[in-house]
Design a protein around this motif. Structure first.
Motif, PDB file in Angstrom:
ATOM      1  N   LEU A  98       0.849  -1.186   0.000  1.00 33.25           N
ATOM      2  CA  LEU A  98       0.000   0.000   0.000  1.00 33.25           C
ATOM      3  C   LEU A  98       0.892   1.245   0.000  1.00 33.25           C
ATOM      4  O   LEU A  98       2.111   1.165   0.167  1.00 33.25           O
ATOM      5  CB  LEU A  98      -0.898   0.007   1.240  1.00 33.25           C
ATOM      6  CG  LEU A  98      -1.888  -1.159   1.368  1.00 33.25           C
ATOM      7  CD1 LEU A  98      -2.610  -1.072   2.713  1.00 33.25           C
ATOM      8  CD2 LEU A  98      -2.887  -1.162   0.221  1.00 33.25           C
ATOM      9  N   TYR A  99       0.275   2.405  -0.240  1.00 30.20           N
ATOM     10  CA  TYR A  99       1.038   3.639  -0.218  1.00 30.20           C
ATOM     11  C   TYR A  99       1.644   3.882   1.162  1.00 30.20           C
ATOM     12  O   TYR A  99       1.089   3.481   2.188  1.00 30.20           O
ATOM     13  CB  TYR A  99       0.148   4.824  -0.591  1.00 30.20           C
ATOM     14  CG  TYR A  99      -0.213   4.875  -2.073  1.00 30.20           C
ATOM     15  CD1 TYR A  99       0.731   4.600  -3.054  1.00 30.20           C
ATOM     16  CD2 TYR A  99      -1.512   5.219  -2.473  1.00 30.20           C
ATOM     17  CE1 TYR A  99       0.384   4.649  -4.393  1.00 30.20           C
ATOM     18  CE2 TYR A  99      -1.860   5.274  -3.816  1.00 30.20           C
ATOM     19  CZ  TYR A  99      -0.901   4.978  -4.774  1.00 30.20           C
ATOM     20  OH  TYR A  99      -1.228   5.040  -6.087  1.00 30.20           O
ATOM     21  N   THR A 100       2.778   4.597   1.160  1.00 30.43           N
ATOM     22  CA  THR A 100       3.404   4.965   2.435  1.00 30.43           C
ATOM     23  C   THR A 100       2.638   6.127   3.092  1.00 30.43           C
ATOM     24  O   THR A 100       1.852   6.822   2.429  1.00 30.43           O
ATOM     25  CB  THR A 100       4.861   5.407   2.196  1.00 30.43           C
ATOM     26  OG1 THR A 100       4.865   6.544   1.321  1.00 30.43           O
ATOM     27  CG2 THR A 100       5.686   4.289   1.574  1.00 30.43           C
ATOM     28  N   HIS A 101       2.891   6.296   4.371  1.00 31.27           N
ATOM     29  CA  HIS A 101       2.229   7.365   5.123  1.00 31.27           C
ATOM     30  C   HIS A 101       2.512   8.731   4.493  1.00 31.27           C
ATOM     31  O   HIS A 101       1.608   9.545   4.297  1.00 31.27           O
ATOM     32  CB  HIS A 101       2.715   7.328   6.584  1.00 31.27           C
ATOM     33  CG  HIS A 101       1.946   8.243   7.483  1.00 31.27           C
ATOM     34  ND1 HIS A 101       2.171   8.320   8.851  1.00 31.27           N
ATOM     35  CD2 HIS A 101       0.923   9.126   7.234  1.00 31.27           C
ATOM     36  CE1 HIS A 101       1.336   9.207   9.372  1.00 31.27           C
ATOM     37  NE2 HIS A 101       0.582   9.706   8.418  1.00 31.27           N
ATOM     38  N   ARG A 102       3.773   8.987   4.165  1.00 29.99           N
ATOM     39  CA  ARG A 102       4.156  10.310   3.643  1.00 29.99           C
ATOM     40  C   ARG A 102       3.455  10.619   2.326  1.00 29.99           C
ATOM     41  O   ARG A 102       2.929  11.711   2.134  1.00 29.99           O
ATOM     42  CB  ARG A 102       5.673  10.340   3.456  1.00 29.99           C
ATOM     43  CG  ARG A 102       6.200  11.690   2.991  1.00 29.99           C
ATOM     44  CD  ARG A 102       7.721  11.676   2.982  1.00 29.99           C
ATOM     45  NE  ARG A 102       8.241  12.965   2.587  1.00 29.99           N
ATOM     46  CZ  ARG A 102       9.529  13.245   2.483  1.00 29.99           C
ATOM     47  NH1 ARG A 102      10.431  12.302   2.759  1.00 29.99           N
ATOM     48  NH2 ARG A 102       9.919  14.442   2.111  1.00 29.99           N
ATOM     49  N   TYR A 103       3.451   9.644   1.409  1.00 28.56           N
ATOM     50  CA  TYR A 103       2.809   9.882   0.111  1.00 28.56           C
ATOM     51  C   TYR A 103       1.297  10.007   0.277  1.00 28.56           C
ATOM     52  O   TYR A 103       0.646  10.805  -0.411  1.00 28.56           O
ATOM     53  CB  TYR A 103       3.132   8.755  -0.868  1.00 28.56           C
ATOM     54  CG  TYR A 103       2.505   8.965  -2.229  1.00 28.56           C
ATOM     55  CD1 TYR A 103       2.968   9.947  -3.090  1.00 28.56           C
ATOM     56  CD2 TYR A 103       1.422   8.187  -2.649  1.00 28.56           C
ATOM     57  CE1 TYR A 103       2.378  10.147  -4.328  1.00 28.56           C
ATOM     58  CE2 TYR A 103       0.829   8.381  -3.867  1.00 28.56           C
ATOM     59  CZ  TYR A 103       1.305   9.368  -4.722  1.00 28.56           C
ATOM     60  OH  TYR A 103       0.718   9.589  -5.939  1.00 28.56           O
ATOM     61  N   PHE A 104       0.740   9.234   1.215  1.00 27.74           N
ATOM     62  CA  PHE A 104      -0.706   9.300   1.412  1.00 27.74           C
ATOM     63  C   PHE A 104      -1.132  10.677   1.920  1.00 27.74           C
ATOM     64  O   PHE A 104      -2.202  11.172   1.558  1.00 27.74           O
ATOM     65  CB  PHE A 104      -1.141   8.200   2.390  1.00 27.74           C
ATOM     66  CG  PHE A 104      -2.637   8.090   2.524  1.00 27.74           C
ATOM     67  CD1 PHE A 104      -3.398   7.519   1.521  1.00 27.74           C
ATOM     68  CD2 PHE A 104      -3.290   8.588   3.655  1.00 27.74           C
ATOM     69  CE1 PHE A 104      -4.777   7.429   1.641  1.00 27.74           C
ATOM     70  CE2 PHE A 104      -4.671   8.494   3.771  1.00 27.74           C
ATOM     71  CZ  PHE A 104      -5.413   7.915   2.765  1.00 27.74           C
ATOM     72  N   ARG A 105      -0.311  11.303   2.783  1.00 24.67           N
ATOM     73  CA  ARG A 105      -0.627  12.651   3.253  1.00 24.67           C
ATOM     74  C   ARG A 105      -0.703  13.628   2.081  1.00 24.67           C
ATOM     75  O   ARG A 105      -1.590  14.480   1.995  1.00 24.67           O
ATOM     76  CB  ARG A 105       0.439  13.112   4.259  1.00 24.67           C
ATOM     77  CG  ARG A 105       0.389  12.377   5.602  1.00 24.67           C
ATOM     78  CD  ARG A 105      -0.841  12.773   6.406  1.00 24.67           C
ATOM     79  NE  ARG A 105      -0.832  14.167   6.760  1.00 24.67           N
ATOM     80  CZ  ARG A 105      -0.275  14.675   7.859  1.00 24.67           C
ATOM     81  NH1 ARG A 105       0.307  13.862   8.726  1.00 24.67           N
ATOM     82  NH2 ARG A 105      -0.323  15.966   8.114  1.00 24.67           N
ATOM     83  N   PHE A 106       0.256  13.513   1.145  1.00 24.48           N
ATOM     84  CA  PHE A 106       0.230  14.357  -0.063  1.00 24.48           C
ATOM     85  C   PHE A 106      -1.011  14.065  -0.902  1.00 24.48           C
ATOM     86  O   PHE A 106      -1.714  14.973  -1.374  1.00 24.48           O
ATOM     87  CB  PHE A 106       1.504  14.109  -0.888  1.00 24.48           C
ATOM     88  CG  PHE A 106       1.411  14.560  -2.314  1.00 24.48           C
ATOM     89  CD1 PHE A 106       1.540  15.910  -2.657  1.00 24.48           C
ATOM     90  CD2 PHE A 106       1.176  13.643  -3.346  1.00 24.48           C
ATOM     91  CE1 PHE A 106       1.424  16.318  -3.980  1.00 24.48           C
ATOM     92  CE2 PHE A 106       1.075  14.051  -4.665  1.00 24.48           C
ATOM     93  CZ  PHE A 106       1.205  15.393  -4.980  1.00 24.48           C
ATOM     94  N   LEU A 107      -1.311  12.790  -1.089  1.00 21.44           N
ATOM     95  CA  LEU A 107      -2.458  12.383  -1.904  1.00 21.44           C
ATOM     96  C   LEU A 107      -3.762  12.849  -1.265  1.00 21.44           C
ATOM     97  O   LEU A 107      -4.687  13.314  -1.958  1.00 21.44           O
ATOM     98  CB  LEU A 107      -2.449  10.856  -2.063  1.00 21.44           C
ATOM     99  CG  LEU A 107      -3.408  10.257  -3.096  1.00 21.44           C
ATOM    100  CD1 LEU A 107      -3.020  10.701  -4.507  1.00 21.44           C
ATOM    101  CD2 LEU A 107      -3.366   8.730  -3.013  1.00 21.44           C
ATOM    102  N   LEU A 108      -3.837  12.740   0.052  1.00 22.72           N
ATOM    103  CA  LEU A 108      -5.037  13.150   0.788  1.00 22.72           C
ATOM    104  C   LEU A 108      -5.310  14.633   0.594  1.00 22.72           C
ATOM    105  O   LEU A 108      -6.440  15.041   0.284  1.00 22.72           O
ATOM    106  CB  LEU A 108      -4.866  12.815   2.270  1.00 22.72           C
ATOM    107  CG  LEU A 108      -6.005  13.241   3.200  1.00 22.72           C
ATOM    108  CD1 LEU A 108      -7.283  12.477   2.851  1.00 22.72           C
ATOM    109  CD2 LEU A 108      -5.610  13.006   4.654  1.00 22.72           C
ATOM    110  N   GLU A 109      -4.277  15.447   0.775  1.00 18.08           N
ATOM    111  CA  GLU A 109      -4.449  16.888   0.622  1.00 18.08           C
ATOM    112  C   GLU A 109      -4.887  17.244  -0.802  1.00 18.08           C
ATOM    113  O   GLU A 109      -5.782  18.068  -1.009  1.00 18.08           O
ATOM    114  CB  GLU A 109      -3.147  17.609   0.965  1.00 18.08           C
ATOM    115  CG  GLU A 109      -3.267  19.125   0.884  1.00 18.08           C
ATOM    116  CD  GLU A 109      -1.989  19.813   1.299  1.00 18.08           C
ATOM    117  OE1 GLU A 109      -1.923  21.046   1.152  1.00 18.08           O
ATOM    118  OE2 GLU A 109      -1.036  19.131   1.743  1.00 18.08           O
TER     119      GLU A 109
END
Length: 557
Positions: free
Chosen positions: A428-439
């Motif tokens: 699955l996506y990493t935490h850091r990339y997911f934060r970018f994707l979420l925003e």
């Protein structure tokens, strides 16, 4: 827990390098391209012969004829002027000055031969057919026959009519001549004349009608009898006691015409000057082979040559000069030609593959220029190397390898990017990339008035599971949870591993109630999974929270 226990579960066998990333793949592709091209280029009809490719190849060689002529013209090379041949032209000026309607009466040619005889030519070759009885004056045939017999050295041309019907000279003229034969020039697929055939397509009924007009003229000039022809390999041989004429041909008795001289390079005398005794030099015809030919545009006796559109007399002069000077031009035979192309191709492949594209480009230019220079040196010695094949194949090879290298860079870049944003355990996506994707997705939903939902999943008792049954089992539980989450992701949904038992699911364009339905289905699958744990007290306890974008309160919450 020791180090070996920690790493045992992570040890995986090395993956094979994908075939597309292997140098062998590029080598195989390069060899396939070369093989297909050479098969199309060198296979004789009807195997895989390609007329458009053959036309392009032979047209390419025309440039070498032009370049050689320019070189010899610049340095004043004496080979440009055939020393044994004088061309007498029936041109527009002669047509106007003699004031005789074309076709001329045979009395005119009889008068011409009587005048020319006085200048002592060794052979007179008349490049026009004299078939059939004279339509306006039968007595002119007798006079022309007498003039030809008086010269004793006249060779005349015969022709083919429709459907390859052989048209030999009028009987009394044929008997009065020293010989006759078909011109023998052959048109390539682009209608240009680059080849010459020694033998006629059919045998004439009279003696001596079996070989070409040009060869008979040359044999007569060299005092070599042509009633017997031998073959030495693919060479056609005519010989006397003290002279041997050997002509290299292909299996069909053809030779390439060595176009050395253009119209302005040869001794050229308009026929009106002979008829009026207005010659530039009185001994210009002495002991020469005199070719009489129509060169005026009004006679339509022109054909395409490497020099462009030229009269038939120019073509025949180059044919005669090739045989008189034994200056024959030949192509490298197919087997060594293919071997040469393949060798250069493989060397270039190694160079292009090992260097950077910009260096490969300069190497390509250097190789082609060096090869062209070598090929032209061979051409000056009357051997044609496979030039066009190299000039075409090497750029294709360079472009293919360059594209391959850049494609690999793109593929490897995508893989590196995927590795950077993907968790190794759960995929699955990493935490850091997911934060970018979420925003990004949330802002997009707010700006365009779209729905967007988020689910957060946490394995509450993961620490207890790890403590009781081991780190590897805890990793297996998280990996199974990731697999269950992945099953519920839609086309535009995303899943992330936030760290130590925490996961997230992002649902663009999905509202709260629909997200609750997806998460409810996920919860049911979790209950059925079991996670490979038999002790009910250690089965994962999962907490799930679902939220949706509130456009009125964003970005505060």
């Amino acid at each position: 827990m020791n180090k070996s226990d920690f790493t045992k579960g992570d040890m995986k066998p090395a993956k094979r390098k994908p075939i597309l990333k292997s140098p062998l793949f590029m080598a195989l592709l390069a060899v396939t391209i070369a093989a297909l091209y050479l098969y199309a280029a060198y296979s004789p009809p009807p195997l895989n012969y390609s007329p458009p490719l053959e036309i392009t190849r032979i047209k390419f060689y025309d440039n070498f004829f032009k370049l050689r002529h320019l070189l010899y013209k610049t340095i004043g090379d004496k080979r440009l002027c055939p020393k044994d041949i004088v061309l007498v032209t029936i041109d527009e000026e002669s047509y106007g000055r003699l004031e005789k309607r074309w076709p001329w009466s045979r009395n005119v040619f009889a008068e011409f031969l009587d005048k020319l005889k006085k200048y002592g030519p060794k052979v007179i070759a008349l490049d026009f057919a004299l078939y059939g009885q004279s339509p306006d004056n039968p007595e002119a045939d007798q006079r022309l026959a007498a003039a030809m017999k008086g010269c004793g050295n006249v060779i005349i041309a015969s022709v083919y009519g429709k459907e390859k019907l052989y048209l030999g000279p009028y009987d009394i003229l044929a008997k009065a001549s020293a010989g006759y034969g078909v011109i023998g020039t052959i048109r390539d697929p682009d209608s240009a004349i680059r080849q010459f055939k020694i033998f006629a397509l059919v045998l004439a009924p009279q003696k001596g009608g079996d070989i070409s007009f040009s060869l008979k003229s040359v044999a007569r000039y060299l005092d070599v009898p042509y009633d017997r022809i031998d073959r030495d390999g693919q060479n056609i041989v005519l010989e006397s006691k003290d002279r041997r004429l050997s002509i290299p041909t292909d299996k069909d008795g053809r030779i390439l015409i060595n176009y050395l001289s253009d119209t302005e390079d040869m001794e050229n005398v308009p026929i009106w000057k002979v008829m009026t005794n207005n010659l530039p030099k009185k001994k210009i015809f002495k002991d020469k082979l005199v070719l009489v030919s129509q060169t005026g545009e009004i006679f339509h006796d022109t054909a395409l040559t490497p020099f462009g559109l030229r009269p038939g007399g120019l073509i025949l002069t180059n044919v005669l000069n090739s045989m008189l000077s034994s200056s024959y031009i030949t192509r490298m035979k197919p087997a060594p030609a293919v071997a040469l192309v393949i060798m250069l191709y493989l060397v270039s492949f190694i160079i292009f593959y090992r260097v950077r594209p910009i260096n490969g480009f300069f190497a390509l230019i250097f190789i082609i220029l060096a090869y062209l220079n070598i090929s032209f040196s061979f051409f000056l010695n009357n051997l044609i190397l496979p030039i066009f094949d190299v000039v075409v194949l090497l750029p294709i090879l360079f472009m293919g390898i360059t594209f391959y290298k850049y494609a690999l860079i793109v593929l490897e870049g995508n893989e590196l990017k995927k590795m950077a944003i993907t968790d190794a355990l759960t995929s699955l996506y990493t935490h850091r990339y997911f934060r970018f994707l979420l925003e990004h997705k949330v802002r997009q939903a707010v700006n365009f008035g779209q729905k967007c939902s988020l689910a957060v999943i946490k394995i509450v008792d993961l620490d207890k599971i790890i403590k009781e049954i081991g780190f590897d089992k805890g990793q297996a539980v998280q990996k199974k949870m990731a697999a269950l989450i992945t099953e519920k992701l839609r086309k535009k949904s995303s899943g992330a591993f936030l760290g130590m038992g925490e996961f997230a699911m992002l649902f663009p364009r999905v509202g709260m109630y629909e997200a609750l339905g997806i998460v409810g289905s996920l919860r049911n699958n979790m209950k059925a999974a079991g996670f490979g744990i038999t002790d009910d007290s250690l089965k994962p306890i999962v907490a799930i929270g679902v939220s949706a974008v509130n456009k009125t309160k964003f970005p505060r919450t």
